[in-house]
Design an enzyme around this catalytic site. Structure first.
Site, short mmCIF file in Angstrom:
data_model
loop_
_atom_site.label_atom_id
_atom_site.label_comp_id
_atom_site.label_asym_id
_atom_site.label_seq_id
_atom_site.Cartn_x
_atom_site.Cartn_y
_atom_site.Cartn_z
N LYS A 280 -18.12 -1.72 4.42
CA LYS A 280 -17.51 -2.53 3.59
C LYS A 280 -17.45 -4.23 3.55
O LYS A 280 -17.89 -4.61 4.10
CB LYS A 280 -15.44 -2.60 4.43
CG LYS A 280 -13.90 -2.87 3.38
CD LYS A 280 -13.29 -1.91 3.94
CE LYS A 280 -11.97 -2.63 3.26
NZ LYS A 280 -11.14 -1.56 3.61
N GLU A 363 3.15 7.78 6.03
CA GLU A 363 4.76 7.26 5.75
C GLU A 363 5.57 7.63 6.34
O GLU A 363 6.39 8.19 7.25
CB GLU A 363 4.48 7.09 4.52
CG GLU A 363 4.29 5.21 3.61
CD GLU A 363 2.89 5.52 3.27
OE1 GLU A 363 2.23 6.44 3.49
OE2 GLU A 363 1.67 4.09 3.51
N ARG A 391 7.06 7.50 0.11
CA ARG A 391 6.45 8.72 0.61
C ARG A 391 7.35 9.14 1.67
O ARG A 391 6.63 10.10 2.28
CB ARG A 391 5.12 7.84 0.83
CG ARG A 391 4.33 7.66 0.10
CD ARG A 391 3.23 8.92 -0.49
NE ARG A 391 2.67 8.47 -1.44
CZ ARG A 391 1.49 8.85 -1.58
NH1 ARG A 391 0.49 8.88 -0.47
NH2 ARG A 391 0.80 8.84 -2.68
#
Ligand code: HTL
Ligand code: MG
Length: 643
Positions: A280, A363, A391
């Protein structure tokens, strides 16, 4: 930029020689850094996917093949290569490019996205359609290791492995979600990474990779043991067990390797997962060193790249409050679905590691873990953004509300959120939560009132959602939990009495109402801080004493505060006029929230305009109203962003 300047469409990428691709990648990387320095944005994720982006556009035709990026936050390079370079520095800005792939923005964006874990199911649908129509385009999903933690992704894999359509899944594994990735799969993926194959490949050892493809042609017959393990490690590989071919891991920053494997996989039938390992922030030192900070950055100075601090925010106020609660009561837990930083929980996670749970981008799991804790007498707080609680909707009803469990929902980013745009707007939660029996909903006006609500929720029990906007809030004086203010759940607060028209507002719109009311004694302002239950006693008094009411909310008017008040007034048999200001029934793209509030008619000018229509306000007010009308066309409210 020698090569990039000649890339106007992805077809121009295909005209380059393979040897030129690493240079193109470097130029693209520099362009992404430059764009983010001007506009801010998801820098680290886009940098990590640069070589992959170049390789995909070299091999595939994104106007015809379907490149399905999960989340879509790693696609700045993709946007630049697909004809949007001239607008890339407008990304996430009002009127500019969207921060995520958006199919209404470009034919090269296969899917409108922003929430994680949808790419695999959507790709399956596309592949099924292709096969049903005897078409031959390719479907390539790119999913990060973080997005793979979502139940939707895993359930889609289960179906893909069963149906076995021809498709490529690139697992872009950088061992990071926004913060460190979590979960058992993460551990498994990292054991793959340390296997000899990857290490040798990374060292550039040609022998490690040469000759391994050949055996794949005769897969399973006379392939060397090691090659077989690399291409399809039948033993213990969960992807294999789910019916996919698995290849990897390979170095995701090595373009020849990426091309080599992608090209071959493309010819295979059935679904294949190519596991690539990336870093990343790759290639930009500050982002590589601190990918968490540079996951999503504000604009910065190229010569002195320092990530801008965000000041004290509502999220910080919540994190501080949660720490105080957990210190006072060892039944308090905080659960986050992959949003430790965003929800202000870094310090909490350090001071209360035993009662901090990051469940990954899941979630639904966050909500039901909360239910499980509550069933055993704990006091869980599910910290979740408004947009992501969508969600967990079924879980809120089915697992929490039916049995009236003691779960507090700390709902962050309520309202328009700015650069993240349509996919991330927190403008539906009151509508969808208000319908749920037992569930109570409040919105504090400041950090101290937030404490009062958290304390009341903790004392009263039951499912309670407390929502607050994105952005800054004044820091409240540090107080231990037992000295926090008490507050009556369901009570509104008269901030400014008025003799004729009263504005009911909460959160950020309360300040707008006060600004619009000024010192006009005919206009009252009430902090309508609870939308469920409403303060019906106060509402019925107002219905008697006022000649009109206004509601102002940073939320859709379909089902929010205005709807709740309209319903209650009807039930009371009140007949006074009610004007409801808020977001009309449209999707709202990225932009500057305070500008958008005004353009959508619920900023101070919009409120003054309605007051003027109700006969309150003089010349000045009327001209303010016209100014707000003039502001309108500068914001595009797109009703069909999601096709
Ligand atoms: N929950 C859901 C359902 N969707 C999103 N987008 C989030 C939370 C928030 N979020 C992101 S990006 C991201 C999260 C958790 C990390 C994704 O990790 P991944 O990619 O490994 O898939 P990487 O950043 O390149 O490492 C955004 O809202 C943009
Ligand atoms: Mg990742």
């Amino acid at each position: 930029m020698a090569l990039l300047d000649d890339i106007h469409t992805p077809h121009d990428v295909k005209r380059l020689s393979r040897d030129q691709l690493p240079q193109l990648a470097e130029e693209l990387r520099a362009e992404v850094v430059r764009a983010c320095s001007m506009a801010g944005g998801h820098l680290a994720s886009s940098l990590g996917a640069i070589e992959l982006t170049v390789a995909l556009h070299y091999l595939y035709d994104s106007s015809r093949d379907r490149l399905v990026w999960d989340v879509g936050h790693q696609t700045y390079g993709h946007k630049i290569l697909t004809g949007r370079r001239d607008r890339i520095a407008t990304i996430r800005k009002e009127g500019g490019l969207a921060g995520f792939t958006t199919s209404s923005e470009s034919d090269h964006d296969a899917l409108t996205v922003g929430h994680a874990s949808t790419s695999l199911a959507a790709s399956l649908g596309m592949a099924l359609s292709r096969d049903a129509r005897a078409s031959d385009y390719d479907v390539v999903a790119v999913i990060g290791d973080g997005a793979l933690t979502g139940g939707m992704a895993l359930a889609a894999l289960n179906q893909i492995g069963h149906v076995k359509p021809r498709m490529t899944i690139v697992l872009n594994d950088n061992e990071m979600s926004i913060s460190e990735n979590v979960g058992a799969l993460k551990h498994y993926l990292s054991t793959l990474q340390v296997q000899g194959w990857f290490q040798q490949a990374e060292k550039g050892s040609k022998e490690a990779l040469s000759g391994v493809w050949e055996p794949l042609a005769e897969f399973g017959s006379r392939a060397k043991k090691a090659a077989r393990r690399f291409f399809d490690p039948a033993s213990n590989n969960p992807f294999h067990a789910m019916g996919l071919r698995y290849v990897g891991p390979i170095d995701g920053h090595n373009i020849p390797q990426l091309l080599y494997y992608l090209e071959h996989i493309r010819r295979l039938d059935g679904p294949t997962m190519l596991h690539i390992v990336t870093r990343k922030g790759k290639g930009y030192q500050v982002a590589e060193n601190d990918p968490i900070t540079w996951h999503g950055a504000s604009s910065f100075d190229l010569d002195n790249p320092v990530a801008e601090g965000k000041g004290y925010t509502w999220s910080n106020a919540f994190g501080d409050a949660a720490s105080a609660m957990a210190s006072a009561d060892d039944r308090v837990w905080v659960i986050t679905p992959a949003m430790r930083e965003g929800s202000g929980l870094v310090e909490y996670s350090q001071t209360h590691p035993q009662r901090f749970i990051d469940v990954g981008i899941a979630e639904d799991v966050a909500v039901t873990v909360g239910a499980g804790l509550a069933l055993r007498g704990e006091k869980p707080i599910v910290a979740i953004y408004s947009t992501f609680l969508q969600r967990g909707f079924d879980q809120v009803i089915h697992d929490v509300a039916l049995e009236n469990l003691d779960v507090i929902f700390a709902v962050d980013r309520a309202g328009l959120v700015g650069g993240d745009g349509a996919t991330h707007q927190g403008i539906y939660d009151m509508a969808y939560l208000r319908a749920i029996p037992n569930l109570a909903i409040g919105m504090p006006r400041d950090a101290q009132e937030m404490r009062g609500m958290l304390k009341a929720a903790w004392e009263l029990g039951g499912p309670r959602a407390i929502r607050w906007p994105r952005g800054a809030v004044a820091q409240a004086e540090a107080l231990p939990f037992d000295r926090w203010p008490s507050l009556t759940w369901g009570s509104w607060d008269v901030v400014k009495p008025g003799s004729e028209v009263t504005v009911l507002a909460s959160g950020p719109t309360l300040a707008y109402a006060l600004e619009a009311a000024g010192d006009d004694e005919r206009v009252g302002v009430v902090n309508a801080r609870f939308v469920k239950p409403l303060d019906v006693a106060m509402l019925s008094e107002l219905a008697e004493s006022q000649r009109a009411l206004l509601t102002v909310e940073d939320h859709t008017v379909v089902g929010g505060l205005g709807s709740a008040v309209a319903e209650a007034l009807t039930d009371l048999g009140a007949t006074l006029p009610l004007r409801r200001l808020g977001i009309p029934d449209v999707t709202v793209p990225h932009g500057n929230p305070s500008h958008q509030h005004e353009a959508l008619g619920y900023g101070p000018k919009g409120i003054r305009k309605v007051l003027a229509e109700l006969g309150i306000g003089g010349e000045e007010t009327a001209s303010a109203g016209r100014a707000s009308e003039r502001a309108e066309p500068t914001v595009t409210v797109v009703a069909d962003v999601v096709k």
